[in-house]
Design a protein around this motif. Structure first.
Motif, PDB file in Angstrom:
ATOM      1  N   ARG A  86      56.063 126.886   5.897  1.00 57.84           N
ATOM      2  CA  ARG A  86      54.970 126.229   5.193  1.00 57.84           C
ATOM      3  C   ARG A  86      55.357 125.962   3.751  1.00 57.84           C
ATOM      4  NH1 ARG A  86      49.734 129.640   7.042  1.00 57.84           N
ATOM      5  NH2 ARG A  86      48.946 128.489   5.239  1.00 57.84           N
ATOM      6  N   ILE A  87      54.675 125.046   3.140  1.00 60.54           N
ATOM      7  CA  ILE A  87      54.888 124.769   1.717  1.00 60.54           C
ATOM      8  C   ILE A  87      54.701 126.072   0.944  1.00 60.54           C
ATOM      9  CG2 ILE A  87      53.863 123.617  -0.280  1.00 60.54           C
ATOM     10  CD1 ILE A  87      53.400 121.189   1.580  1.00 60.54           C
TER      11      ILE A  87
ATOM     12  N   ARG B  77      58.812 126.502  11.787  1.00 61.97           N
ATOM     13  CA  ARG B  77      58.098 125.556  10.922  1.00 61.97           C
ATOM     14  C   ARG B  77      57.598 126.289   9.686  1.00 61.97           C
ATOM     15  NH1 ARG B  77      60.351 122.711  13.456  1.00 61.97           N
ATOM     16  NH2 ARG B  77      59.855 120.796  14.572  1.00 61.97           N
TER      17      ARG B  77
ATOM     18  N   VAL C 265      64.931 120.434  11.058  1.00 62.78           N
ATOM     19  CA  VAL C 265      64.246 121.396  11.936  1.00 62.78           C
ATOM     20  C   VAL C 265      63.919 120.749  13.281  1.00 62.78           C
ATOM     21  CG1 VAL C 265      63.310 122.767  10.035  1.00 62.78           C
ATOM     22  CG2 VAL C 265      61.963 120.858  10.954  1.00 62.78           C
TER      23      VAL C 265
ATOM     24  N   HIS D 233      66.221 117.480  -4.086  1.00 59.08           N
ATOM     25  CA  HIS D 233      65.654 117.689  -2.762  1.00 59.08           C
ATOM     26  C   HIS D 233      66.770 118.074  -1.786  1.00 59.08           C
ATOM     27  CE1 HIS D 233      62.932 114.667  -4.614  1.00 59.08           C
ATOM     28  NE2 HIS D 233      61.983 115.112  -3.839  1.00 59.08           N
TER      29      HIS D 233
ATOM     30  N   VAL E 234      60.153 112.424   1.226  1.00 60.02           N
ATOM     31  CA  VAL E 234      58.820 113.001   1.066  1.00 60.02           C
ATOM     32  C   VAL E 234      57.841 111.839   1.177  1.00 60.02           C
ATOM     33  CG1 VAL E 234      59.588 114.902  -0.431  1.00 60.02           C
ATOM     34  CG2 VAL E 234      58.902 112.725  -1.444  1.00 60.02           C
TER      35      VAL E 234
ATOM     36  N   GLN F 173      61.665 117.424   9.588  1.00 55.00           N
ATOM     37  CA  GLN F 173      62.426 117.945   8.460  1.00 55.00           C
ATOM     38  C   GLN F 173      61.522 118.705   7.505  1.00 55.00           C
ATOM     39  OE1 GLN F 173      64.126 114.406   6.729  1.00 55.00           O
ATOM     40  NE2 GLN F 173      62.581 114.242   5.144  1.00 55.00           N
ATOM     41  N   VAL F 174      62.169 119.528   6.719  1.00 55.84           N
ATOM     42  CA  VAL F 174      61.499 120.346   5.713  1.00 55.84           C
ATOM     43  C   VAL F 174      62.252 120.128   4.413  1.00 55.84           C
ATOM     44  CG1 VAL F 174      61.208 122.748   4.984  1.00 55.84           C
ATOM     45  CG2 VAL F 174      60.615 122.075   7.330  1.00 55.84           C
TER      46      VAL F 174
ATOM     47  N   VAL G 294      60.078 125.722  -0.214  1.00 50.50           N
ATOM     48  CA  VAL G 294      59.651 124.562   0.577  1.00 50.50           C
ATOM     49  C   VAL G 294      58.610 123.791  -0.238  1.00 50.50           C
ATOM     50  CG1 VAL G 294      58.447 123.813   2.662  1.00 50.50           C
ATOM     51  CG2 VAL G 294      60.131 125.673   2.782  1.00 50.50           C
TER      52      VAL G 294
ATOM     53  N   SER H 169      57.821 120.202   0.631  1.00 51.72           N
ATOM     54  CA  SER H 169      57.183 119.124   1.406  1.00 51.72           C
ATOM     55  C   SER H 169      57.552 119.257   2.874  1.00 51.72           C
ATOM     56  CB  SER H 169      57.604 117.748   0.876  1.00 51.72           C
ATOM     57  OG  SER H 169      57.097 116.707   1.704  1.00 51.72           O
ATOM     58  N   THR H 170      56.552 118.983   3.723  1.00 55.35           N
ATOM     59  CA  THR H 170      56.803 118.935   5.163  1.00 55.35           C
ATOM     60  C   THR H 170      56.207 117.632   5.718  1.00 55.35           C
ATOM     61  OG1 THR H 170      54.749 120.150   5.561  1.00 55.35           O
ATOM     62  CG2 THR H 170      56.761 121.451   5.416  1.00 55.35           C
TER      63      THR H 170
END
Lengths: 359, 359
Positions: B318-319, B316, B310, B305, A140, B267-268, B259, B261-262
């Protein structure tokens, strides 16, 4: 309390003499170098060990879950949630911590910041924010000073939160101590570019928080660092010993196990398996070693079976004999156990519930 | 109960429609082939799921710990402890099971047998014994028919225990279904040599117990088998799917995650890590895949974590978005959770405490 020999196995043991020495060592190091020590309590998840850390000089605690925050709020009035609080229930629980507890949160996204600020305003509180930086871990965190400045600016101007500084985690610097200085110097320069950018934007970070267990004893070489957050070093494990972050005699956690089968030649089976030790690959082959015979490796794990490799030793324990295993990674073994049996030598002195396991 | 969308994450989900289908499938298979079905409850550790197995036709349950025995004694009166009971406290707890419960124990050593028989006599009970054979797993069990006959003879002549038969576990036969028949034919011949030797010694085994999930659907090809003990197939997981023991639509367990953090490209990050999924290497790279997008792999885990890869998809999230992860190995993920959230579709229908986690 009786000797640990009377316990059912598998059982998680904590050597309190070693814990106390481990805490004194890091407290002394932090004091000598003018660093705040905010231990990460995810390693032990017990209020009692958190309280010992505070008594030894910790300036607050670090947590990774809201349940850890709830448990540790009983022993510290200064809690850093080093994890983005996403989701209405998580935010509600976080903001419901006792009002005397100072809450700080690490995050890397404006969506998370907005949700946190809204929840904080609704609760009539102000929550501190540390902008999470990615200094090479690739998990992160923000990668560029521009991104960090942009998020810090939002934090500084949003009611409900206050910008306090930056944080990073160097979990990727898990290497022998001799190789660390070069890696940390490079990291220090990267960190300086973030701090300089923030200063230049009129947002000087009051807190610069880093410091894993592997990098712990080199923390003072990181320019501008104000705070360290080692977790694992309260107990230590096989991995941390392999890289030289501690001596073997500083391993304070082990799993007591009983020999249950010797039927297959060259191996001994104990009743500590993946459900007691965790089957996580480590920095050396196998899944752990015996505390009293570190040359004996746990070569494989089933769910309730640990297979000791005795092919290169003359040691032949008998069914019913007991051993203590130091796992590769203590932080994933502890939450497999309902409680920690605290000993001095062989003498039981306390039982600590692992209150913060789960979420 | 509300939709699972309202749950805090990470949360363990059990799809009850799928569980019911899985139980019906194995019950039908066992009935059609004249095999007794004694599911291993170590996979789920919950009384409610044990009760469903009994209701679906299980002739008893298998357990690996005394705590599992204590929990499952509430739902079945026929318990096989497939683990050597070594140690005074473990034996005392085993013999304290309700008197209507028929207890059978698997073991491979005369020391274990003697301790069990003594404890049984002290408790005024008779405990059944299955002699554990090693048919290639190399974990526990006797390697030669002579050893098995010798131990069976002691079991048959020792007050407090009664010889009931033999047991084995084929955890090493974890291979694609197409490769199984040859391996199982070889194993069947080895097993026959043990059974023949016992018959020749006047000790015909009433019970011949085997049958893991990977070998489950070929159990009828094992000459003389009377009983199967699959555990994992109640829920299934990524590993069992990889080897073709079940279809993807038979995976009934997943971990709900959010989710968080992006920030790092490609990666997610989700909030299910090693402490929710277990960081155990599996039969395919990574540590799990998404239930609804099995092409998305959990490429790495930290403690809290999970890192979704991805890089090869346009998806994609979203948080704040939620996903469900099927871990490599369900049996080591379940005991990381205090409870299982039982759903039909998205609708919550029950909460099962994982009562038998711990020991």
């Amino acid at each position: 309390m009786p000797s640990f020999d009377s316990l059912d196995t598998p059982a998680a043991l904590v050597d309190l003499d070693r814990v106390e020495r481990n805490l004194q060592r890091v407290a002394t190091y932090a004091r000598e170098h003018g660093l705040r020590w905010r231990p990460h309590t995810k390693t032990h998840k017990t209020a009692e060990l958190g309280a010992l850390q505070v008594a030894a000089g910790a300036s607050g605690v670090t947590v990774s879950t809201v349940l850890e925050a709830e448990v540790m709020a009983a022993v510290s009035d200064d809690v850093l949630l080093a994890y983005p609080p996403v989701g209405a229930r998580r935010l509600a629980r976080l903001l419901a911590l006792p009002s005397h507890v100072r809450i700080t949160v690490a995050l890397d996204a404006v969506e998370v910041l907005d949700g946190l600020a809204r929840a904080a305003r609704d609760a009539g509180r102000t929550v501190g924010v540390l902008v999470e930086l990615d200094l090479g871990m690739r998990r992160v965190g923000l990668k560029t000073p521009d991104e960090a400045v942009a998020l810090a600016r939002v934090a500084a101007s949003t009611p409900g939160v206050s910008f306090r500084g930056v944080t990073f985690y160097s979990g990727h610097l898990r290497m022998p101590q001799a190789e660390l200085p070069a890696a940390m110097q490079a990291q220090s320069q990267t960190l300086a570019s973030f701090v300089d950018a923030l200063r230049g934007a009129g947002l000087p970070p009051e807190v610069v928080s880093g410091g894993s267990t592997p990098t712990l004893w080199q923390s003072h070489t990181v320019q501008g660092l104000t705070e360290i957050r080692p977790g694992l070093n309260a107990l230590n494990d096989r991995n941390s010993t392999v890289i030289g972050a501690n001596d073997w005699t500083e391993c304070a956690y082990s799993v007591l196990a009983t020999v249950v089968s010797t039927a297959v030649a060259g191996q001994v089976v104990i009743d500590a398996g993946a459900k007691a030790l965790a089957k996580e690959e480590g920095l050396a082959p196998g899944y752990g070693v015996l505390l009293d015979r570190p040359e004996i490796v746990v070569k494989n794990l089933s769910e309730e079976h640990g297979l000791l490799d005795v092919s290169a030793t003359t040691w032949r324990p008998r069914i019913g004999d007991r051993v203590r295993v130091v796992p590769n990674h203590v932080c994933v073994s502890v939450p497999l156990h309902p409680r920690l049996h605290v000993v001095r030598g062989v003498q039981g002195v306390a039982t600590w519930e692992v209150t913060a396991r789960g979420w």
